[in-house]
Design a protein around this motif. Structure first.
Motif, mmCIF file in Angstrom:
data_model
loop_
_atom_site.group_PDB
_atom_site.id
_atom_site.type_symbol
_atom_site.label_atom_id
_atom_site.label_comp_id
_atom_site.label_asym_id
_atom_site.label_seq_id
_atom_site.Cartn_x
_atom_site.Cartn_y
_atom_site.Cartn_z
ATOM 1 N N GLY A 11 0.780 -1.230 0.000
ATOM 2 C CA GLY A 11 0.000 0.000 0.000
ATOM 3 C C GLY A 11 0.811 1.280 0.000
ATOM 4 O O GLY A 11 0.298 2.342 0.341
ATOM 5 N N ARG A 19 0.085 -4.564 5.289
ATOM 6 C CA ARG A 19 -0.347 -3.249 4.809
ATOM 7 C C ARG A 19 -0.318 -2.195 5.911
ATOM 8 O O ARG A 19 -0.194 -0.997 5.636
ATOM 9 N N LYS A 76 3.608 -0.252 5.767
ATOM 10 C CA LYS A 76 3.219 0.883 4.935
ATOM 11 C C LYS A 76 3.840 2.171 5.448
ATOM 12 O O LYS A 76 3.877 2.430 6.645
#
Length: 629
Positions: free
Chosen positions: A252, A438, A442
């Motif tokens: 992400g 994620r 991230k």
């Protein structure tokens, strides 16, 4: 000890090297590297180093050669290859002495008022594999800035400014995460940066060179021994582009402003797989493209290395981030750093098409079976293997299955596969390890800085994704002893490990690449194509018969040795009462070893679990499905 013997007192050495401070270093270093001598493998270095006011007043400047190298997980600086070292100031030769405790440190005597000194030296790279990795070959080279530079002690390396330039053989092209600002007289000038970023931005250069734009801000830079190996099909490049799309979709974010794969197709330069924040060094077989259809080969390497941009570079274990290259790294979270990267590397390989789904399942089977052979887990927990890069320095071992090695890679993969299965089960299929990836990895797009983490941070992030006894899970899997590998993730994902008498294409291709025959899961040994035993599994039938690595097999059951003869003897003895006779040479002696083994050929496979109430598509099936077009 008798009282009348002489007894010295210990005099602790004086620490004469200033500790690193997070303050800017005065001035900008100028580093020039002549990398044109690819015949003899010599890099010639000239480095101008500003002298800080404090050093000028004290009359001494301490310079360091990088020792603890990120991605190597150990002190791997090849200081023994530094030769012809000389320091001058305004043409005057300066005295220097090596520190008598830290041999990577040089104390340079400087005259009062000196504002800048010049260092000249050669980095005499390996000319044979017995001396280390080959980094200069007839048609290519790997310029690694840490090998050809010094830096002033007393400062965080991110606070030391440097401008680098390099000269390559005529007609060669080069690639690095750094961008050139100009080129003059065959010398390429690179953008000004800090010393930390410089070391993290190696160069691949060569005569046969191509750059392929992939996706977004990523490039695939390929150098080969010969132009005949630089023949990728459009589909091959498309799969590498999809790798980047899948990786950015998974995490992400994009923790780089650009990313350059450096890929060498070579038998001349040493192989490598090493992560950097905005690039990676990758050395594979030269038929990487031209024999694409003969198996996945090393195509899991690039998925692994780009994953490190998130896991290992942007998010880094607290003990593995250091202010300079002198401070030791603490590797105890490598089961996350490398283990989860190994996991996502195979997943991304499958999602991108670099690996087929079946190749990935076959790889999981081989990994699980190989980890089962690591009987050393009865005495050595996985956490202790995270220190292996320092303890063993990646040297060959006589009994790897009993001593263990860097098992945090593949056993780490199995642990994270189980974590994925637990999250799917506990959440009713609503969540998976992707949710962890994620959130935990991230960052901000373009941010190639570092955010550190601890074991408690990992546990808290898992707990936030799915409540569970993650602390107990990690304690049992990482810190505990066991009698077999953690294979529960396979069954949670819908598969079980079985053995048949047929090799998978994955194992067959792996044997071909390694020039060996792997009989470790039955007979208990691995033999090179020349009949030399490469490894014997601890407490296997071969072990109990007295075999060891290094023996050269001459005959099997009275027949002259060949791989097929040994393989056939194992197959023919299935269900029989008699031993298999292996006649082998040990130094100048010949010995007949009687191996009591009658279970035939055994190779690992994954078998889909089926039955009432079992989903047709399991967690592993969903895990390996592509997520982008």
């Amino acid at each position: 000890m008798p009282d009348n013997l002489s007894k010295p007192s210990y005099a602790a050495p004086e620490n004469s090297i200033p500790a690193a401070q997070d303050v800017p270093y005065a001035g900008t270093m100028q580093l020039t590297v002549d990398a044109t001598d690819n015949t003899q493998g010599i890099f010639r270095v000239t480095q101008e180093i500003p002298v800080a006011e404090a050093a000028a007043q004290s009359g001494r400047l301490t310079l360091l050669y990088p020792e603890w190298l990120p991605g190597n997980h150990a002190p791997r600086g090849e200081i023994e290859k530094v030769a012809g070292l000389e320091f001058t100031a305004e043409g005057q030769k300066l005295d220097w002495i090596r520190d008598d405790v830290d041999v990577y440190a040089f104390h340079v005597s400087i005259p009062e008022g000196t504002s800048r000194i010049t260092a000249n030296f050669d980095f005499v790279s390996a000319t044979s594999t017995s001396q280390g990795r080959i980094v200069m070959a007839p048609a290519m080279l790997n310029l690694r800035w840490h090998q050809v530079s010094l830096y002033p002690a007393g400062h965080y390396v991110r606070q030391i400014a440097v401008e680098a330039r390099a000269k390559y053989p005529t007609g060669w092209q080069a690639a690095t995460a750094l961008r050139p600002t100009s080129s003059e007289a065959g010398v390429i000038n690179y953008e000004k940066t800090d010393y930390d970023t410089l070391v993290d931005s190696p160069v691949f250069a060569g005569q046969h060179f191509r750059t392929y734009k992939l996706y977004g801000r990523t490039n695939l830079n390929v150098v080969a021994d010969s132009s005949k190996f630089l023949k990728p099909k459009k589909d091959h490049i498309a799969k590498h582009a999809k790798l980047v799309r899948e990786a950015e979709s998974l995490f992400g974010s994009r923790p780089y402003n650009r990313y350059d794969f450096l890929l060498a197709l070579t038998e001349e330069m040493g192989g490598i797989g090493l992560e950097h924040h905005r690039s990676s060094e990758n050395g594979v077989n030269r038929e990487y493209f031209t024999e694409w259809d003969r198996g996945p080969g090393r195509r899991n390497l690039l998925p692994h290395e780009i994953t490190h941009s998130w896991n290992g570079k942007y998010r880094r274990p607290e003990g593995m981030w250091t202010p300079d290259f002198r401070q030791p790294m603490r590797d105890n979270l490598l089961w996350v750093y490398e283990g989860q990267t190994q996991f996502w590397g195979y997943v991304l390989g499958a999602r991108s098409g670099l690996y087929s789904k079946q190749d990935t399942l076959d790889a999981f089977a081989a990994i699980a079976a190989n980890m089962d052979r690591r009987v050393g887990r009865q005495w050595r927990p996985l956490i202790d293997t995270t220190h292996d890069p320092i303890i063993a320095a990646r040297k060959p071992k006589p009994w790897t299955s009993w001593q263990r090695s860097e098992d945090y890679y593949n056993e780490g993969l199995l642990i994270w596969l189980e974590a994925d299965g637990i999250i799917r089960r506990e959440s009713g299929g609503k969540k998976s390890l992707e949710n962890f990836a994620r959130t935990f990895f991230k960052g901000r797009n373009g941010d190639y800085g570092v955010v550190t983490y601890t074991r408690d941070d990992v546990i808290a992030a898992l707990q936030k994704v799915q409540p569970y006894d993650w602390s107990g899970f990690i304690r049992d899997r990482v810190y505990g002893l066991s009698t077999e590998a953690p294979k529960e993730g396979l069954e949670l994902g819908g598969y079980r490990l079985i053995y048949t008498d047929q090799q998978t294409p994955y194992i067959r291709a792996n044997d071909k690449r390694r020039k060996q025959m792997d009989l470790s899961h039955g007979l208990g040994l691995i033999v090179s194509n020349k009949g030399v035993i490469k490894a014997v599994m601890w407490d296997s039938p071969a072990f109990r018969a007295g075999l060891k690595s290094g023996l050269s097999i001459s005959a099997v059951n009275g027949k002259a040795y060949s791989a097929e003869v040994l393989k056939q003897a194992v197959a023919d003895n299935s269900g029989q009462d008699g031993p298999i006779e292996i006649f082998a040479k040990n130094d100048d002696q010949y010995i007949n070893f009687l191996v009591d083994y009658s279970d035939g050929l055994r190779y690992p496979h994954l078998e889909k679990i089926s039955g009432e109430g079992i989903a047709v598509e399991g967690g592993i099936d969903r895990l390996l499905k592509p997520k982008t077009r």
